[in-house]
Design a protein around this motif. Structure first.
Motif, mmCIF file in Angstrom:
data_model
loop_
_atom_site.group_PDB
_atom_site.id
_atom_site.type_symbol
_atom_site.label_atom_id
_atom_site.label_comp_id
_atom_site.label_asym_id
_atom_site.label_seq_id
_atom_site.Cartn_x
_atom_site.Cartn_y
_atom_site.Cartn_z
ATOM 1 N N THR A 23 88.908 39.975 95.259
ATOM 2 C CA THR A 23 87.553 39.513 95.576
ATOM 3 C C THR A 23 86.513 40.436 94.955
ATOM 4 O O THR A 23 85.497 39.981 94.421
ATOM 5 N N ARG A 24 86.754 41.734 94.981
ATOM 6 C CA ARG A 24 85.819 42.701 94.399
ATOM 7 C C ARG A 24 85.672 42.507 92.892
ATOM 8 O O ARG A 24 84.620 42.793 92.332
ATOM 9 N N MET A 43 80.226 42.578 101.613
ATOM 10 C CA MET A 43 81.365 41.712 101.908
ATOM 11 C C MET A 43 81.631 41.750 103.408
ATOM 12 O O MET A 43 81.563 42.811 104.026
#
Length: 174
Positions: free
Chosen positions: A10-11, A19
């Motif tokens: 995701t990063r 987040m």
């Protein structure tokens, strides 16, 4: 594993932007090994490698993982202690936190009380997230952060008087 693979992936897409992350706090209590009339429960604590602070076991839930399963998994991974979920203590947000690599995250923490399957089992440092682990009487624990002291106090209160306990909604409200 310090950073779960789904967070790493995701990063790559969002960089260091804020987040929202599901997490657990597992407060493992056992009866005191001191058999005096004044004995208090003991709490399982880890000394975090990133900041040196003593805390209950905490961790990130994997996608689709139930909070109680994440708590059991994290306790086993970080301390080698097999534990069983006993009660939900509450839910609260932590953060935003800016990590040393610049990532910003806020955590929705589900706090649970667990009991060790073998109360005489001694913990071991199970991964690189901690530098030390141990059982501490709650009256002499090295935890400094008020939110974790509050959660540990809630665990002891719930354990002693389960019928009169109401789960905490947020760290600052009852």
């Amino acid at each position: 594993m310090a950073i779960p693979e789904f967070i790493v992936e995701t990063r790559k897409k969002i960089g260091t932007d804020p987040m929202w992350v599901p997490s657990v706090c597992a407060v493992v209590l056992r009866d005191s090994t001191d058999n005096s009339d004044w004995a208090v429960p003991e709490v399982l604590l880890v000394q975090r490698a990133d900041n040196g602070e003593w805390t209950p076991v905490t961790g990130i839930a994997d996608p689709g993982e139930e909070a109680h399963d994440a708590a059991v998994r994290e306790v086993l991974e970080e301390t080698g202690i097999r534990a069983t979920p006993a009660a939900i203590l509450g839910v609260g947000s932590v953060g935003p936190v800016t990590h040393s690599n610049g990532d910003v995250a806020s955590y929705m923490s589900v706090q649970l009380r667990l009991e060790p399957e073998d109360p005489s089992a001694e913990p071991v440092v199970g991964d690189d997230e901690s530098t030390a682990v141990g059982w501490f009487p709650i009256s002499q624990m090295p935890v400094k952060d008020p939110k974790w002291r509050l959660v540990i106090g809630d665990a002891a209160a719930q354990r002693k008087h389960p019928s009169g306990f109401s789960p905490r909604m947020g760290f600052s409200k009852r």
